[in-house]
Enzyme design. Sequence first.
Site, PDB file in Angstrom:
ATOM      1  NE  ARG A   1      -1.915   6.857   1.675  1.00 52.11           N
ATOM      2  CZ  ARG A   1      -1.942   5.741   2.691  1.00 52.11           C
ATOM      3  NH1 ARG A   1      -1.936   6.244   3.730  1.00 52.11           N
ATOM      4  NH2 ARG A   1      -2.546   4.599   2.255  1.00 52.11           N
TER       5      ARG A   1
ATOM      6  NE  ARG B   1      -8.758  -0.359   6.014  1.00 50.82           N
ATOM      7  CZ  ARG B   1      -8.254   0.768   5.908  1.00 50.82           C
ATOM      8  NH1 ARG B   1      -8.401   1.523   6.856  1.00 50.82           N
ATOM      9  NH2 ARG B   1      -7.903   1.295   4.636  1.00 50.82           N
TER      10      ARG B   1
ATOM     11  NE  ARG C   1      -6.937   1.853  -6.427  1.00 52.65           N
ATOM     12  CZ  ARG C   1      -5.763   1.391  -5.903  1.00 52.65           C
ATOM     13  NH1 ARG C   1      -4.881   1.232  -7.112  1.00 52.65           N
ATOM     14  NH2 ARG C   1      -5.537   1.055  -4.984  1.00 52.65           N
TER      15      ARG C   1
ATOM     16  CB  SER D   1      -7.984  -5.749  -3.933  1.00 54.45           C
ATOM     17  OG  SER D   1      -8.636  -4.771  -3.997  1.00 54.45           O
TER      18      SER D   1
ATOM     19  CG  ASP E   1      -2.313   0.783   1.190  1.00 57.28           C
ATOM     20  OD1 ASP E   1      -2.246   1.324  -0.075  1.00 57.28           O
ATOM     21  OD2 ASP E   1      -2.761   1.021   2.012  1.00 57.28           O
TER      22      ASP E   1
ATOM     23  CG  HIS F   1       0.066   2.575  -9.261  1.00 58.88           C
ATOM     24  ND1 HIS F   1      -0.263   2.051  -8.049  1.00 58.88           N
ATOM     25  CD2 HIS F   1      -1.064   3.150  -9.921  1.00 58.88           C
ATOM     26  CE1 HIS F   1      -1.458   2.439  -7.678  1.00 58.88           C
ATOM     27  NE2 HIS F   1      -1.990   3.218  -8.546  1.00 58.88           N
TER      28      HIS F   1
ATOM     29  CG  LEU G   1      10.820 -16.685  -4.038  1.00 57.52           C
ATOM     30  CD1 LEU G   1       9.998 -16.523  -2.678  1.00 57.52           C
ATOM     31  CD2 LEU G   1      10.982 -14.999  -4.500  1.00 57.52           C
TER      32      LEU G   1
END
Length: 250
Positions: free
Chosen positions: A29, A199, A76, A70, A25, A42, A136
């Site tokens: 911002r 959250r 958006r 998500s 997240d 992004h 991985l």
Amino acid sequence: MFGWRKQKRADKERALPEHIAIIMDGNGRYAKERNRPRINGHYEGMQNVKKITRHASDIGIKYLTLYAFSTENWSRPQNEISYLMKLPGDFLSTFLPELIEKNVRVLTIGSPEELPDYTVKTVSEAVEKTQDNTGLNLVFALNYGGRDELVQAIRSMSADAVAGAIDPEDISQGTIDQYLMTRNIPEPEMMIRTSGEYRLSNFLLWQSSYSELFFTDTFWPEFATEELDLMISQYQKRSRRFGGIDEEEV
Ligand code: V07
């Protein structure tokens, strides 16, 4: 309990986590603070995925699950969504050779049906090309939502029950695990969210029941490998409890 045993336990550090999940997240911002368009955030976030993936692979993490898009992100603006849908292609065109070289296996969870064809195509190509890799496991959650995942699992389980393939009486937690999109992926020991929100936002709801949670104010594009290492060492020091007694005591 005897003091010497307690001492022994306090000194015992946990092993490296096998699976780390991250809610990446703060990209918007990050851009806003710099008076740049959101899509630049992004882009920088995508560049940071490369750094963190490289590091996770280098230190021997087995699973890294990243919340890339998500089911709520469809609200958006259209131009932002179009840009986000181009990021997997952008990422893979520059990074897939290194992923292959590092023996990384690319996986996805989520519902691909609603994503543009070109996004699904580039991602499935990467999944196929890396399917036999044993290092991985890099899991991208794309158009993923924890509640949607449960709906899908319950639908398919009910269909199997109606068809007589399973008996409702036999449904256990392990059965539910097998119907989730994460069926072959262990539960994350660590769940990280960047950018100061506290959250889970519909990410890995069932799978995070026992995850250690880590929050930081750092925006995702600035989340550095040093901060990840600090969280991992905190994780290794936290004592593990499944409702009462230390894991080591069981
Ligand atoms: C996305 C960059 C990271 C910050 C969060 C949102 C924006 C990497 C991918 C990706 C996905 C699949 C794949 C290879 C790379 C990605 C989306 C957004 C939609 F196979 N970053 N990133 N996909 N962001």
